[in-house]
Scaffold this active site. Structure first.
Site, PDB file in Angstrom:
ATOM      1  N   TRP A 102      16.481 -40.764  28.301  1.00 55.89           N
ATOM      2  CA  TRP A 102      16.627 -41.478  29.477  1.00 55.89           C
ATOM      3  C   TRP A 102      16.525 -40.788  30.668  1.00 55.89           C
ATOM      4  O   TRP A 102      16.011 -41.473  31.773  1.00 55.89           O
ATOM      5  CB  TRP A 102      18.003 -42.152  28.819  1.00 55.89           C
ATOM      6  CG  TRP A 102      18.659 -43.085  27.825  1.00 55.89           C
ATOM      7  CD1 TRP A 102      19.384 -42.838  26.786  1.00 55.89           C
ATOM      8  CD2 TRP A 102      17.828 -44.109  27.675  1.00 55.89           C
ATOM      9  NE1 TRP A 102      18.702 -44.094  25.672  1.00 55.89           N
ATOM     10  CE2 TRP A 102      18.385 -44.992  26.442  1.00 55.89           C
ATOM     11  CE3 TRP A 102      17.215 -45.390  28.651  1.00 55.89           C
ATOM     12  CZ2 TRP A 102      17.717 -46.108  25.939  1.00 55.89           C
ATOM     13  CZ3 TRP A 102      16.766 -46.892  27.982  1.00 55.89           C
ATOM     14  CH2 TRP A 102      16.985 -46.853  26.353  1.00 55.89           C
ATOM     15  N   ASP A 172      24.305 -41.208  34.959  1.00 59.77           N
ATOM     16  CA  ASP A 172      24.089 -42.609  33.791  1.00 59.77           C
ATOM     17  C   ASP A 172      24.628 -43.144  32.717  1.00 59.77           C
ATOM     18  O   ASP A 172      24.842 -41.858  32.159  1.00 59.77           O
ATOM     19  CB  ASP A 172      22.558 -42.982  33.346  1.00 59.77           C
ATOM     20  CG  ASP A 172      22.542 -43.594  32.265  1.00 59.77           C
ATOM     21  OD1 ASP A 172      23.186 -44.668  31.317  1.00 59.77           O
ATOM     22  OD2 ASP A 172      21.296 -44.062  31.890  1.00 59.77           O
ATOM     23  N   LYS A 196      27.327 -49.832  25.069  1.00 57.23           N
ATOM     24  CA  LYS A 196      27.976 -48.830  23.267  1.00 57.23           C
ATOM     25  C   LYS A 196      29.712 -48.864  24.060  1.00 57.23           C
ATOM     26  O   LYS A 196      29.933 -48.277  22.870  1.00 57.23           O
ATOM     27  CB  LYS A 196      27.065 -47.487  24.189  1.00 57.23           C
ATOM     28  CG  LYS A 196      25.779 -47.513  24.188  1.00 57.23           C
ATOM     29  CD  LYS A 196      24.561 -47.480  24.445  1.00 57.23           C
ATOM     30  CE  LYS A 196      23.679 -47.734  24.202  1.00 57.23           C
ATOM     31  NZ  LYS A 196      22.473 -47.486  25.609  1.00 57.23           N
TER      32      LYS A 196
HETATM   33  C1  LIG Z   1      21.491 -47.155  26.402  1.00 59.61           C
HETATM   34  C2  LIG Z   1      20.982 -47.012  27.385  1.00 59.61           C
HETATM   35  C3  LIG Z   1      20.284 -46.856  28.335  1.00 59.61           C
HETATM   36  C4  LIG Z   1      19.624 -48.859  28.618  1.00 59.61           C
HETATM   37  O1  LIG Z   1      20.718 -49.355  28.866  1.00 59.61           O
HETATM   38  P1  LIG Z   1      20.157 -50.957  28.816  1.00 59.61           P
HETATM   39  O2  LIG Z   1      21.587 -51.301  29.067  1.00 59.61           O
HETATM   40  O3  LIG Z   1      19.576 -50.731  27.845  1.00 59.61           O
HETATM   41  O4  LIG Z   1      18.963 -51.049  30.194  1.00 59.61           O
HETATM   42  C5  LIG Z   1      20.172 -46.521  29.556  1.00 59.61           C
HETATM   43  N1  LIG Z   1      20.406 -45.386  29.509  1.00 59.61           N
HETATM   44  C6  LIG Z   1      22.048 -44.549  28.672  1.00 59.61           C
HETATM   45  C7  LIG Z   1      22.170 -42.838  29.119  1.00 59.61           C
HETATM   46  C8  LIG Z   1      21.833 -45.714  27.185  1.00 59.61           C
HETATM   47  O5  LIG Z   1      22.383 -44.904  26.476  1.00 59.61           O
END
Ligand SMILES: *Cc1c(COP(=O)(O)O)cnc(C)c1O
Length: 360
Positions: A102, A172, A196
């Protein structure tokens, strides 16, 4: 109703009581005669839902008035662009810490807008650990420092919040937000896709310090400017109303549980149970260094990969769903977000011991 345990990395399990409440309120939200899905986002019913959700989130995370909370769409992936668009300002570049899949996506996107300086990378260690503070080569002139507190695919989590000496820190937090208390005042921006640990897909949460709003690069889309959303209470356009409502139910559930400190104790117990089962066996293994192991995503491999499909089939029959590892890594991955009950992790550990006894 007895449902199986779902270890999906995202979209992931939601608390059963939240789903049941949503079911009860589906056709008629509290005497309004409408489903939340059918309400105007500008009507008093939805405004009350939206305000309550924001107030509850602020209380749970201890978010000060000097931060805006935005309820957006576009996923965490859109934030990979919105962060540089809004924060680069007059500066030429930003620092990024690379800890895996990521981080790499965030870095690739930021390179479209400015210079990216890699302040640290653990690629040489195959992304099996978070770098330590003293490994970070931070540029005092950087517009911001970006990192991924929890790498969802690699199962690597920072055990600390990096010190950036006044440079705004951007996180993030998609796969770790709300799993434990954090000191929000350490951050310039926190963002997270909801699917999540917050609610259903379609909602993206952005917590941004107000002094960082209003500096978006000229010529970029209106929808990519944090100011557009901050000035309009996240209702410049139609927000993801139903996902916002469900996130609000999850925030209520967390408050009833005792808040993030109580949640953290439960999450730590769940993670310890699973990691100690893996470490105690020669049959299962996890490559991540102990201090960087994620509380939320636990990748593990079997000694004989030929047994992977058998493991997955038998797990499914035992009521343990979605344990297949990410396609880039293979093996297994158990995501044990907030909504995964301790009994679910116990059931997984029991199944793993039984499978090993029969196949080890
Ligand atoms: C799942 C995830 C993403 C992507 O998220 P989207 O909402 O599908 O764009 C980005 N960063 C992390 C750490 C993730 O777990």
């Amino acid at each position: 109703m007895n449902r199986p345990y779902n270890f999906s990395a995202g979209p992931a399990m939601l608390p059963q009581s939240v789903l049941e409440q949503a079911q009860q309120e589906m056709l008629d939200w509290r005497g309004s005669g409408m489903s939340v899905m059918e309400m105007s986002h500008r009507g008093k019913e939805f405004l009350s839902i939206a305000e309550q959700a924001e107030a509850d989130l602020r209380e749970l995370m201890g978010i000060g008035d000097d931060y805006a909370v935005l309820f957006l769409q576009g996923g965490a992936s859109s934030q990979f662009s919105m962060v540089p668009v809004n924060l680069l300002g007059e500066k030429s570049g930003a620092d990024y810490i690379n800890t895996g899949a990521w981080s790499k996506k965030a870095i690739a996107e930021a390179r479209r807008y400015g210079e990216v300086h890699i302040a640290a990378t653990t690629e040489a260690d195959n992304f099996t650990r978070a770098p330590e503070q003293n490994e970070l080569q931070l540029d005092a002139e950087a517009a911001y420092v970006h990192y991924t507190p929890n790498e969802t695919i690699g199962g690597v989590e920072f055990p600390y919040v990096p010190e950036t000496n006044g440079v705004p820190l951007v996180a993030d937090m998609s796969s770790t937000i709300l799993s434990r208390p954090v000191d929000v005042s350490r951050f310039g921006v926190i963002y997270a896709g909801a699917q999540k640990n917050i609610g259903p897909a379609g909602l993206t949460l952005v917590i941004v310090r107000r002094d960082l709003i209003g500096h978006a690069r000229a010529g970029q889309p209106t929808m990519f400017d944090y100011k557009t959303h901050a000035d309009n209470g996240s209702m410049y356009n139609t927000p993801p109303t139903y996902a916002w409502y469900l996130a609000g139910l999850v925030f209520q559930w967390l408050k009833a549980l005792g808040g993030l400190e109580a949640m953290a104790r439960i999450n730590q117990r769940k993670a310890e149970l699973l990691y100690s089962a893996i470490d105690a066996s020669d049959f299962y293994s996890n490559p991540v260094s102990i201090e960087s192991r994620s509380w939320m995503n636990v990748p593990f491999t079997l000694a004989d990969p030929a047994l992977d499909p058998v493991f997955l089939d038998e797990a499914r029959e035992a009521g343990l769903l979605t344990l297949k590892g990410h396609r880039s890594v293979g093996g297994m991955r158990a995501s044990i977000y907030n909504a995964m009950p301790e009994e679910g992790v116990q059931a997984l550990v029991d199944f793993m011991a039984d499978f090993e006894a029969r196949n080890g």
